[in-house]
Design a protein around this motif. Structure first.
Motif, PDB file in Angstrom:
ATOM      1  N   UNK A 136       0.847  -1.297   0.149  1.00 57.78           N
ATOM      2  CA  UNK A 136       0.134   0.104  -0.004  1.00 57.78           C
ATOM      3  C   UNK A 136       0.951   1.321   0.061  1.00 57.78           C
ATOM      4  N   UNK A 137       1.919   1.236  -0.759  1.00 54.23           N
ATOM      5  CA  UNK A 137       2.868   2.396  -0.868  1.00 54.23           C
ATOM      6  C   UNK A 137       3.771   2.471   0.078  1.00 54.23           C
ATOM      7  N   UNK A 138       3.812   1.765   1.310  1.00 55.43           N
ATOM      8  CA  UNK A 138       4.841   1.800   2.254  1.00 55.43           C
ATOM      9  C   UNK A 138       5.948   0.745   2.036  1.00 55.43           C
ATOM     10  N   UNK A 139       7.226   1.105   2.189  1.00 56.18           N
ATOM     11  CA  UNK A 139       8.338   0.351   1.981  1.00 56.18           C
ATOM     12  C   UNK A 139       8.710  -0.462   3.514  1.00 56.18           C
ATOM     13  N   UNK A 140       8.698  -1.676   3.371  1.00 54.06           N
ATOM     14  CA  UNK A 140       9.053  -2.529   4.346  1.00 54.06           C
ATOM     15  C   UNK A 140      10.346  -3.405   4.210  1.00 54.06           C
ATOM     16  N   UNK A 141      11.325  -3.211   5.212  1.00 52.73           N
ATOM     17  CA  UNK A 141      12.527  -3.887   4.892  1.00 52.73           C
ATOM     18  C   UNK A 141      12.438  -5.382   5.426  1.00 52.73           C
ATOM     19  N   UNK A 142      12.482  -6.295   4.644  1.00 50.18           N
ATOM     20  CA  UNK A 142      12.510  -7.821   5.386  1.00 50.18           C
ATOM     21  C   UNK A 142      13.819  -8.035   5.589  1.00 50.18           C
ATOM     22  N   UNK A 143      14.894  -7.712   5.109  1.00 53.40           N
ATOM     23  CA  UNK A 143      16.103  -7.981   5.673  1.00 53.40           C
ATOM     24  C   UNK A 143      17.251  -6.927   4.696  1.00 53.40           C
ATOM     25  N   UNK A 144      18.256  -6.791   5.411  1.00 52.53           N
ATOM     26  CA  UNK A 144      19.450  -6.214   4.753  1.00 52.53           C
ATOM     27  C   UNK A 144      20.874  -6.789   5.127  1.00 52.53           C
ATOM     28  N   UNK A 145      21.703  -6.733   4.095  1.00 49.56           N
ATOM     29  CA  UNK A 145      23.085  -7.511   4.294  1.00 49.56           C
ATOM     30  C   UNK A 145      24.107  -6.684   3.825  1.00 49.56           C
ATOM     31  N   UNK A 146      25.218  -6.861   4.197  1.00 52.91           N
ATOM     32  CA  UNK A 146      26.551  -6.109   3.946  1.00 52.91           C
ATOM     33  C   UNK A 146      27.439  -7.295   3.233  1.00 52.91           C
ATOM     34  N   UNK A 147      27.968  -6.728   1.767  1.00 54.81           N
ATOM     35  CA  UNK A 147      28.965  -7.678   1.332  1.00 54.81           C
ATOM     36  C   UNK A 147      30.203  -6.801   1.048  1.00 54.81           C
ATOM     37  N   UNK A 148      31.267  -7.581   1.352  1.00 53.57           N
ATOM     38  CA  UNK A 148      32.577  -6.803   1.050  1.00 53.57           C
ATOM     39  C   UNK A 148      33.406  -7.710   0.137  1.00 53.57           C
ATOM     40  N   UNK A 149      33.630  -7.212  -0.938  1.00 50.68           N
ATOM     41  CA  UNK A 149      34.260  -7.788  -2.189  1.00 50.68           C
ATOM     42  C   UNK A 149      33.334  -9.145  -2.383  1.00 50.68           C
ATOM     43  N   UNK A 150      32.178  -8.961  -2.583  1.00 48.37           N
ATOM     44  CA  UNK A 150      31.299 -10.150  -2.625  1.00 48.37           C
ATOM     45  C   UNK A 150      31.158 -11.183  -1.454  1.00 48.37           C
ATOM     46  N   UNK A 151      31.694 -10.928  -0.380  1.00 48.66           N
ATOM     47  CA  UNK A 151      32.053 -11.963   0.598  1.00 48.66           C
ATOM     48  C   UNK A 151      30.702 -11.368   1.738  1.00 48.66           C
ATOM     49  N   UNK A 152      29.877 -12.340   2.141  1.00 49.26           N
ATOM     50  CA  UNK A 152      28.858 -11.993   3.022  1.00 49.26           C
ATOM     51  C   UNK A 152      29.272 -11.788   4.390  1.00 49.26           C
TER      52      UNK A 152
END
Length: 189
Positions: A136-152
């Motif tokens: 309904x127009x609202x953004x909900x973050x389901x997850x976020x991750x950080x990758x350094x040189x494609x390494x999780x």
């Protein structure tokens, strides 16, 4: 004459195919992602709005927003690219993956297991990947991750890397403001 036109058309098609192949397979992300961002900003404004939303969001416990952090943490380019996974016709609902990239970044962290020497990445590519649901127009973050040189980065290293990135960005912003102040003072004289 007709044979010549066919050769010209065939040459154009092969040339375009070669350019697309170079773009997809040979260009590094530091060149490709800013191009993708420009295309999305220009032609997919509705979809790119999700990236603009996350650029303004505060990094938890860091007193800086994601946009300023990504733009100022490294020595290279930065880009925000949206992957549209699903979107309703009215654009009020959807699923997206937002990729925030920064290039040529030095990241130093403590080791998770308590070793004394630092866990470091030099001139690396940073990616912060947000999994987003729009309802309904609202953004909900389901997850976020950080990758350094494609390494999780696990939760410990994600926290450490965000500290490092935010610290570098704040220092670079402060240095830029100081330079502007000095240039303004020099210009007045």
């Amino acid at each position: 004459m007709g044979n010549r036109i066919v050769r010209i058309i065939l040459g154009i098609v092969i040339g375009i195919g070669a350019l697309v192949a170079i773009y997809i397979f040979a260009l590094p992300g530091s060149v490709k992602h800013p191009i993708e961002e420009f295309i999305q900003k220009t032609f997919s404004k509705d979809t790119y709005a999700v990236a603009e939303y996350y650029q303004k969001q505060e990094v938890p416990r860091r007193e800086i927003n994601f946009g300023d952090m990504i733009a100022n943490c490294g020595g290279g380019s930065s880009a925000w690219v949206v992957e549209n996974l699903q979107e309703s016709d009215d654009k009020k609902n959807g699923q997206y993956t937002v990729h925030a990239y920064a290039y040529k970044v030095d990241v130093s962290m403590e080791h998770e297991n308590g070793q004394e020497n630092a866990y470091s990445f030099t001139q690396c590519e940073v990616e912060i990947r947000f999994e987003v649901k729009k309802q309904d127009g609202e953004y909900i973050t389901t997850s976020y991750a950080v990758y350094l040189n494609e390494e999780f980065m696990n939760d410990f290293y994600k926290d450490q890397s965000l500290d490092s990135l935010a610290g570098k960005a704040k220092a670079n912003i402060a240095n830029a403001a100081e330079r502007e102040k000095k240039e303004a003072a020099t210009a007045e004289k």
